[in-house]
Design an enzyme around this catalytic site. Structure first.
Site, short mmCIF file in Angstrom:
data_model
loop_
_atom_site.label_atom_id
_atom_site.label_comp_id
_atom_site.label_asym_id
_atom_site.label_seq_id
_atom_site.Cartn_x
_atom_site.Cartn_y
_atom_site.Cartn_z
N GLU A 97 -0.66 7.73 -0.38
CA GLU A 97 -0.50 6.30 -0.64
C GLU A 97 0.86 6.15 -1.31
OE1 GLU A 97 -1.67 2.43 -3.22
OE2 GLU A 97 -1.46 4.42 -4.07
N ASP B 82 -3.55 8.91 -4.51
CA ASP B 82 -3.25 7.63 -5.14
C ASP B 82 -1.84 7.65 -5.75
OD1 ASP B 82 -4.41 5.03 -6.07
OD2 ASP B 82 -3.95 5.87 -8.04
C1 NOJ Z 1 -3.67 2.33 -5.90
C2 NOJ Z 1 -5.11 2.01 -5.75
O1 NOJ Z 1 -5.42 1.82 -4.39
C3 NOJ Z 1 -5.37 0.79 -6.59
O2 NOJ Z 1 -6.62 0.23 -6.34
C4 NOJ Z 1 -5.18 1.16 -8.04
O3 NOJ Z 1 -5.26 0.00 -8.82
C5 NOJ Z 1 -3.82 1.82 -8.28
N1 NOJ Z 1 -3.44 2.73 -7.26
C6 NOJ Z 1 -3.82 2.55 -9.59
O4 NOJ Z 1 -4.56 3.73 -9.51
#
Ligand code: NOJ
Length: 522
Positions: free
Chosen positions: A257, A197
């Site tokens: 990500e 993440d």
């Molecule tokens: C990316 C995640 O996919 C999202 O859902 C989240 O709000 C943010 N990162 C913060 O962790």
């Protein structure tokens, strides 16, 4: 193909109305039958759920609403038995404010080792102004001031997301050790890898300079030197994680990500000694237009080839508007990430659905890996009319009700029947899924089956073919071609040969109609 399970809304096994591990277990055969290679499960750790579980209160536990560690272990073993790999979501940028570390940091006070794990600073001026001008991803400022134990207003802490998600300080060795321990814990339980993440956000510029001081370079390869996104220093962290993953005999993998500026910056995350793959969000953001799609694909292929990594393709996830609803809008109006970006534009869902079917075949024909977000295989559209009082996305509150946020792609999955809960919760509605969903599902099943069986598909390369204006065509060896028509008029395929599959019927002259993709055997 990797399938994203948003655990809260995938399948409910115990009947409390919330998705869980038991529900996921019961649907593993469905996933294997669909042709999934691995599932990525969004955070299932104990959490106050201030941001859909991305506010983690215990890195090595399971949220009771979802099940237990024993149930998780069992589910992983069941998945492995039927050939599915299991990836978890690792959230290293922040913890929940309910995590014991943060609670201890609050109690321990300024200058303590407990506070050094987070980003605490004194305020500006007499202390009542935040330390800098950074803003939260969900709106408002990225700093919250704490009340010290003596009852007086004290330091500020950084949160790039909600105030319930304090950022960790990745220069702190305890933070590093804690995440290594966490990865080992889950690897030892049988987990095959992690989606990381906010992989582009862990390192903050020294001195936490104001956003107003951003340096923009000029010319080719120009980029913004941002104080907290995509800083070069993050890569050292990923090199150390790669070494950890490689210390296991059977392969363990990472997916980044990383919302970064362009394919070259993205490719840096998948260099040989770093992460294995990274979501290609430029592809997701590209409008439904031949040239934009082709440019996006070509740029990703080039950038990945330079670092020797396989590209990947993604059309949506739990943070973005579902592609049916995105493609239902006028295209090319600017980057469309969330429902809020297009909510005021007219939508033709039947066009969106046709384009989404074509996009699926395009994605599955491209070299490299593909990601499917739960419900994409059913052709689901964004739910745009959720009542205000059910909205849970922190963006809704934090934007002062300006942004409706991401809940419209996170509603419970309809499994069967014609009435709520559509087989989401037990005892499970009887009856067949609605016909439309079934036909999209049939398309995904056939496409994925062909993709597995055809020697030209999956990893490899492509060769662009001459295509009529507004269409896109490429060949892959041996003996495969894909043609996509982005225009409103039918186009003749540039090559004539046996049709393997099409996202919609071809016309009587064998031409590819509007918003349709076809796979051909050459
Ligand atoms: C990316 C995640 O996919 C999202 O859902 C989240 O709000 C943010 N990162 C913060 O962790």
């Amino acid at each position: 193909m990797i399938y994203e399970v948003y655990i809260r809304s995938f399948a409910d096994g115990d009947g409390d109305g919330v998705g869980d591990i038991a529900g996921l277990s019961s649907r593993l055969p469905y996933l294997a039958g669909l042709g999934v290679d691995a599932v990525w499960i969004t955070p299932w750790y104990p959490s106050p759920m201030k941001d859909g579980g991305y506010d983690v209160a215990d890195l090595r536990g399971i949220e009771p609403m979802f099940g237990t560690v024993a149930a998780a272990r069992e589910m992983i073993a069941e998945a492995h038995d039927i050939g599915l790999r299991v990836l978890l979501d690792l959230v290293p940028n922040h913890l929940s404010d309910q995590h014991p570390w943060f609670q201890r940091a609050l109690a321990a006070g300024p200058g303590s080792a407990e506070r050094a794990r987070f980003v605490f600073r004194g305020g500006r001026g007499p202390g009542d102004e935040p330390p800098n001008d950074w803003t939260s991803n969900f709106g408002g400022r990225a700093w919250t001031r704490v009340t010290e134990t003596d009852g007086r207003p004290g330091e500020w802490y950084l949160h790039l997301f909600t105030p319930a998600q304090p950022d960790l300080d990745w220069t702190n060795h305890e933070v590093r050790e804690e995440f290594e321990r966490t990865m080992r814990f889950w690897f030892d339980l049988g987990v095959d890898g992690f989606r990381i993440d906010v992989a582009h956000g862990l390192v903050k510029a020294e001195g936490l300079p104001d956003l107003a001081s951003i340096v923009r370079s000029e010319g080719a390869g120009a980029r913004v030197d941002h104080p907290h996104w995509d800083r070069d220093e993050v890569h050292e962290i990923y090199r150390s994680w790669r070494a950890l993953a490689d210390s296991y005999n059977d392969p363990r993998v990472f997916i980044a990500e990383a919302w970064v500026q362009g394919p070259d910056r993205l490719a840096r995350y998948v260099r040989a000694d770093e992460l294995h793959t990274a979501f290609n969000f430029d592809f997701l953001l590209a409008p439904w237009q031949a040239e934009a799609m082709r440019d996006s694909i070509a740029a990703a292929l080039r950038a990945h080839e330079e670092v020797g990594a396989a590209p990947t393709w993604v059309l949506s996830n739990h943070d973005t508007i579902r592609e049916v609803s995105r493609y239902a809008r006028p295209q090319g109006v600017g980057p469309v990430r969330r429902l809020d970006d297009v909510i005021d534009l007219p939508a033709d869902i039947s066009i969106g659905r046709r384009r989404a079917r074509a996009a699926a075949l395009l994605m599955l024909a491209l070299p490299g890996g593909a990601y499917v977000y739960q419900g994409e295989e059913l052709g689901l559209a964004e739910v745009e009319d959720l009542p205000d009082d059910v909205l849970q996305d922190p963006g809704w509150e934090q934007s002062g009700h300006r942004y409706r946020g991401r809940d419209g792609c996170r509603v419970p999955l309809p499994w069967s029947g014609l009435e709520p809960p559509f087989g989401f919760s037990p005892p499970g509605a009887r009856g067949a899924p609605c016909r439309d969903a079934q036909s999209v599902l049939a398309l995904y099943r056939s496409g994925l089956r062909l993709r597995r069986a055809h020697p030209a598909l999956g990893d490899g390369t492509l060769r662009w073919l001459e295509a009529p204006a507004g269409a896109l065509a490429f060949a892959r060896a041996p003996g495969f071609a894909c043609i996509v028509n982005f225009t409103a008029e039918p186009v003749a395929p540039p090559v004539h040969s046996e049709r393997l599959i099409a996202s919609g019927p071809l016309d009587e002259d064998g031409r590819v109609p509007a918003d349709t993709a076809v796979w051909l055997a050459l």
